[in-house]
Design a protein around this motif. Structure first.
Motif, short mmCIF file in Angstrom:
data_model
loop_
_atom_site.label_atom_id
_atom_site.label_comp_id
_atom_site.label_asym_id
_atom_site.label_seq_id
_atom_site.Cartn_x
_atom_site.Cartn_y
_atom_site.Cartn_z
N UNK A 23 0.83 -1.21 0.00
CA UNK A 23 0.00 0.00 0.00
C UNK A 23 0.87 1.26 0.00
N UNK A 24 1.95 1.24 0.78
CA UNK A 24 2.84 2.39 0.82
C UNK A 24 3.60 2.54 -0.49
N UNK A 25 4.02 1.41 -1.08
CA UNK A 25 4.75 1.46 -2.36
C UNK A 25 3.86 2.04 -3.45
N UNK A 26 2.57 1.68 -3.42
CA UNK A 26 1.65 2.15 -4.45
C UNK A 26 1.48 3.67 -4.43
N UNK A 27 1.50 4.27 -3.26
CA UNK A 27 1.26 5.72 -3.18
C UNK A 27 2.55 6.54 -3.24
N UNK A 28 3.70 5.93 -2.95
CA UNK A 28 4.95 6.69 -2.92
C UNK A 28 6.00 6.18 -3.89
N UNK A 29 5.87 4.94 -4.32
CA UNK A 29 6.90 4.34 -5.15
C UNK A 29 8.09 3.86 -4.36
N UNK A 30 8.05 4.03 -3.03
CA UNK A 30 9.17 3.65 -2.16
C UNK A 30 8.97 2.25 -1.60
N UNK A 31 10.02 1.45 -1.63
CA UNK A 31 9.96 0.08 -1.09
C UNK A 31 10.55 0.07 0.32
N UNK A 32 9.75 -0.30 1.29
CA UNK A 32 10.24 -0.44 2.66
C UNK A 32 10.32 -1.92 3.01
N UNK A 33 10.96 -2.23 4.13
CA UNK A 33 11.21 -3.64 4.45
C UNK A 33 10.24 -4.21 5.47
N UNK A 34 9.71 -3.38 6.36
CA UNK A 34 8.82 -3.92 7.39
C UNK A 34 7.90 -2.82 7.93
N UNK A 35 6.96 -3.24 8.77
CA UNK A 35 5.96 -2.31 9.30
C UNK A 35 6.59 -1.31 10.27
N UNK A 36 7.57 -1.74 11.03
CA UNK A 36 8.22 -0.81 11.97
C UNK A 36 8.86 0.36 11.22
N UNK A 37 9.47 0.07 10.09
CA UNK A 37 10.09 1.14 9.30
C UNK A 37 9.03 2.16 8.87
N UNK A 38 7.86 1.65 8.49
CA UNK A 38 6.78 2.56 8.09
C UNK A 38 6.26 3.33 9.30
N UNK A 39 6.12 2.65 10.42
CA UNK A 39 5.64 3.29 11.64
C UNK A 39 6.57 4.43 12.07
N UNK A 40 7.86 4.22 11.92
CA UNK A 40 8.84 5.24 12.30
C UNK A 40 8.75 6.48 11.40
#
Length: 303
Positions: A191-208
């Motif tokens: 969901x985050x990649x779709x709106x930003x194009x950025x690839x993250x590795x886990x939920x904690x990274x997104x939460x931060x």
């Protein structure tokens, strides 16, 4: 009386002795090991045994048995893994884990018991947590996948016209998308990649990122809205009084909780488990309570 409760994941084992008199985990006996989910059968079992034996030695007292909370598919009554065609523990397919563990631990097969991990979570909450004040509860684990358990008076409900088959939600669909693909770690990452194009590795990274990235905040809020919209009909059909959340994603409840609650205004209680990752361990250990096991034995045959 003491037993050993065990939480088995695709990439870990966590176990701890449980005192059935005080109804508490003896945290000084806690043991944890990382597991290679793609390892050979003997490699995985040896890692499990390393953790189990360590907890037993730390207790230094006899135990009545071992209760393991396992992901499915699994024959919980007979103790035989049915996990295949997924990215974890495939080398255990069709292995009689009850027999293997009993032999290695010098125990009787009847002393080794298994239960679905989401069911173990709900049992712990319904027996010892805040949810014990309610008759009908639903427990959901949000992590690598979507786990769910419907329970009445602490007993998982698997076959009932008011619950989906086996109490599973991961294999249901929301807006033509499999729920497990949306309400999971990979779902949030996508969901985050779709709106930003950025690839993250886990939920904690997104939460931060939430404090500095409004898109991250919106992804979590949208997650809460969609999750609530998805589970609402199941909760209403079951007559749910309390909803309990667990799993790593629930640690971000302060971000998605309000949007989830907005979708579920009729619940008496909606909260994150106070036991956290210990819930499945407690639920596994409680299987060694013979009175409780007599009540749940038939349900295990249906899991």
């Amino acid at each position: 009386m003491f037993s050993l409760g065990v939480d088995i994941g695709g990439s870990h084992i966590a176990c701890c002795a449980f005192d059935h008199t005080s109804k508490k985990l003896l945290k000084e006996t806690f043991s944890y090991e990382k597991v290679d989910p793609h390892g050979a059968k003997d490699e995985i079992l040896n890692t499990w045994l390393l953790a189990l034996i360590n907890s037993i030695m730390l207790l230094g007292k006899p135990i009545t048995g071992v209760g393991l909370a396992m992901p499915g598919p699994f024959d919980y009554y007979r103790g035989i893994s049915q996990i295949k065609e997924v990215d974890k523990l495939q080398s255990l397919y069709n292995v009689n884990l009850r027999s293997e563990l009993a032999q290695s631990l010098n125990m009787l097969p009847s002393q080794i018991r298994f239960i679905n991990d989401a069911s173990a979570f709900s049992i712990a909450e319904a027996s010892l947590g805040k949810a014990s004040a309610y008759k009908r509860i639903v427990a959901i684990t949000l992590g690598t996948g979507l786990g769910a358990s419907f329970a009445v008076n602490g007993m998982p409900v698997l076959k009932d016209k008011r619950v989906p088959d086996s109490g599973y939600l991961y294999n249901q669909y929301y807006k033509n998308i499999l729920a497990d693909e949306l309400f999971s770690t990979r779902g949030i990452i996508e969901a985050y990649r779709e709106v930003t194009g950025e690839q993250i590795t886990n939920v904690k990274e997104l939460y931060d990122k939430v404090a500095i990235d409004n898109q991250a905040k919106l992804v979590f809020e949208n997650f809460g809205n969609r999750l609530g919209d998805f589970i609402k009909p199941y909760l209403e059909e079951f007559g749910t009084e309390a909803l309990v959340l667990g799993g790593n994603i629930s640690k971000a409840f302060d971000v998605f909780g309000d949007s989830l609650k907005t979708q579920l205004p009729n619940l008496d209680e909606l909260y994150v488990s106070e036991f956290g990752e210990e819930a499945a361990i407690i639920g596994g250990a409680l299987l060694l309570d013979e009175e409780y096991y007599d009540e749940i034995e038939f349900t295990l045959k249906l899991m």
